[in-house]
Design a protein around this motif. Sequence first.
Motif, short mmCIF file in Angstrom:
data_model
loop_
_atom_site.label_atom_id
_atom_site.label_comp_id
_atom_site.label_asym_id
_atom_site.label_seq_id
_atom_site.Cartn_x
_atom_site.Cartn_y
_atom_site.Cartn_z
N ALA A 236 0.64 3.09 4.08
CA ALA A 236 -0.02 1.91 3.54
C ALA A 236 0.91 1.05 2.68
CB ALA A 236 -1.23 2.33 2.72
N PRO A 237 0.92 -0.28 2.91
CA PRO A 237 1.60 -1.19 1.98
C PRO A 237 0.75 -1.30 0.71
CG PRO A 237 0.51 -2.44 3.71
CD PRO A 237 0.27 -0.98 4.02
N ASN A 238 1.22 -2.00 -0.31
CA ASN A 238 0.48 -2.07 -1.57
C ASN A 238 -0.82 -2.87 -1.44
OD1 ASN A 238 2.54 -0.59 -2.68
ND2 ASN A 238 3.56 -2.35 -3.64
N ALA A 239 -0.77 -4.00 -0.74
CA ALA A 239 -1.98 -4.82 -0.58
C ALA A 239 -2.85 -4.23 0.52
CB ALA A 239 -1.57 -6.25 -0.21
N LEU A 302 5.94 -3.46 7.31
CA LEU A 302 4.85 -3.10 6.37
C LEU A 302 5.36 -3.10 4.94
CD1 LEU A 302 3.02 -0.18 8.24
CD2 LEU A 302 1.95 -2.28 7.42
N ARG A 303 6.53 -2.48 4.73
CA ARG A 303 7.08 -2.39 3.38
C ARG A 303 7.49 -3.76 2.83
NH1 ARG A 303 9.38 2.36 0.88
NH2 ARG A 303 8.59 4.15 2.02
N SER A 304 7.94 -4.66 3.72
CA SER A 304 8.49 -5.92 3.22
C SER A 304 7.41 -6.78 2.55
CB SER A 304 9.18 -6.69 4.35
OG SER A 304 8.23 -7.08 5.30
N ASN A 329 -1.25 3.99 16.46
CA ASN A 329 -1.69 5.13 15.64
C ASN A 329 -1.32 4.91 14.18
OD1 ASN A 329 -0.41 7.83 14.39
ND2 ASN A 329 -2.28 8.37 15.50
N ARG A 330 -0.10 4.43 13.92
CA ARG A 330 0.33 4.19 12.55
C ARG A 330 -0.40 3.01 11.92
NH1 ARG A 330 2.37 7.90 15.12
NH2 ARG A 330 4.39 8.84 14.61
N LEU A 331 -0.59 1.92 12.70
CA LEU A 331 -1.27 0.75 12.15
C LEU A 331 -2.72 1.07 11.82
CD1 LEU A 331 0.15 -2.22 14.28
CD2 LEU A 331 0.75 -1.54 11.94
N GLU A 332 -3.38 1.87 12.69
CA GLU A 332 -4.77 2.24 12.41
C GLU A 332 -4.86 3.09 11.15
OE1 GLU A 332 -5.97 3.87 16.20
OE2 GLU A 332 -6.21 1.85 17.06
N LYS A 333 -3.86 3.93 10.92
CA LYS A 333 -3.88 4.75 9.71
C LYS A 333 -3.52 3.94 8.47
CE LYS A 333 -3.58 9.24 11.64
NZ LYS A 333 -4.89 8.94 12.19
N ALA A 334 -2.67 2.95 8.64
CA ALA A 334 -2.27 2.12 7.50
C ALA A 334 -3.42 1.21 7.07
CB ALA A 334 -1.05 1.28 7.86
N ALA A 335 -4.33 0.91 8.01
CA ALA A 335 -5.36 -0.10 7.77
C ALA A 335 -6.45 0.38 6.83
CB ALA A 335 -5.97 -0.53 9.10
N THR A 336 -6.85 -0.50 5.89
CA THR A 336 -8.01 -0.22 5.05
C THR A 336 -9.27 -0.62 5.81
OG1 THR A 336 -7.41 -2.33 4.01
CG2 THR A 336 -7.00 -0.35 2.75
N LYS A 337 -9.10 -1.42 6.86
CA LYS A 337 -10.24 -1.92 7.62
C LYS A 337 -9.73 -2.33 9.00
CE LYS A 337 -12.81 -6.00 6.54
NZ LYS A 337 -13.52 -6.73 5.50
N VAL A 338 -10.52 -2.00 10.05
CA VAL A 338 -10.18 -2.46 11.40
C VAL A 338 -11.28 -3.44 11.82
CG1 VAL A 338 -9.77 -1.79 13.80
CG2 VAL A 338 -9.06 -0.26 11.96
N MET A 339 -10.89 -4.68 12.14
CA MET A 339 -11.89 -5.70 12.50
C MET A 339 -11.85 -5.99 13.98
SD MET A 339 -11.21 -8.11 9.22
CE MET A 339 -12.53 -9.28 9.43
N LYS A 340 -13.04 -5.85 14.62
CA LYS A 340 -13.10 -6.05 16.07
C LYS A 340 -13.35 -7.51 16.38
CE LYS A 340 -13.56 -1.43 16.69
NZ LYS A 340 -12.98 -0.45 17.47
#
Length: 340
Positions: A236-239, A302-304, A329-340
């Motif tokens: 996860a990035p900070n935001a 993500l980090r930038s 897989n990584r983006l889904e785990k990094a996400a606080t929310k997935v919007m369809k």
Amino acid sequence: KYWNVEHEQIDEHNEHIKEAAAAIQHQEAVAFPTETVYGLGADATTTEAVHKIFQAKGRPGDNPLIVHIANLQQVETVAEEIPDQARKLMDAFWPGSLTVILKSNGASAENVTAGLSTVGVRMPDHPVARALLTACKLPVAAPSANQSGRPSPTTAQHVLDDLTGKVYGVVDGGPTGVGVESTVVDCTAETAVILRPGGVTKEDLEAVIGPVKTASDFKNERKQPKAPGMKYTHYAPNAPFWLMEGNVNTIQNEINRLHKEGKRVGVMASEEHAEQYQHAVVKSCGSKEDLKEVAHKIYHCLRSFNNEDVDIILGETFPKEGVGAAVMNRLEKAATKVMK
Ligand code: TXA
Ligand code: MG
């Protein structure tokens, strides 16, 4: 200690490599590059050494570590038996971004396997990792060298950002190549199961051993096979990061809505769409047509955003083909929310 070997002749006799290897032999934790991401290594046979990894990363103790080896003989020092399919996979993909889960022979420290009867083993394919592992003459436990929960490190700077003051040293071998972690394959079951998609794709594996299973094959079963680590917040990035399945228009509408609320928006975009967004800090993480490039850039991208003044990051999705499965897989785990 910081050892820069990026432009040096690399083998196990290199002076910096010898110093880093000696530190590992003296039970210190040292970060080093592999072809996937940077790892934080320690003597896999010693509980106190391995403990330093957990402490530095703030990693939960029930999440086992991968044991890294320099040559095939070393597999037998940590694993009890090597099933046929595992042998075939090792022959085909080692050295490389594949981790095989085997029955442990008990030689690894108990905190390496987190009390499991199995052990994850990988022979990395990076000249610096190989030289270091050869010089250590030890199996080396190494998770990704990031603060637990943050994106994995693909440069030495990422490691320094997360772990300065918390580890003995960092070997800088330049940016990593693959960019996402190894594929973790459980070879202890009758049919091999991909526990974590990664650098080696499902198609690659099936070309060697025939059909393999993935987590989604167990959707309707009570007990789902999983790498213990996959249940934690990751990458996860900070935001807050919202993964958006829509097209450029739906994402632009969301930007506009947030913009009106006074929010500063970041967008992690494909190269194809990056120039089309307005009122946002946009970063391209590569072309939808070149998923290897996206894998290579994803963690850096993500980090930038941590260096940008943004309140929310919106992310485009990528096709789940080939290494795209690992990227998503990584983006889904990094996400606080997935919007369809
Ligand atoms: O590419 C990589 O694999 C990198 C580089 C440094 O080699 N390492 C890495 O380690 O990604 P780490 O600790 O961040 O991820 C290891 C994953 C976790 O999801 C963990 O749960 C799983 O492998 N794992 C390790 N040992 C296991 C075991 N015995 N059974 C099931 N899963 C295991
Ligand atoms: Mg990790």
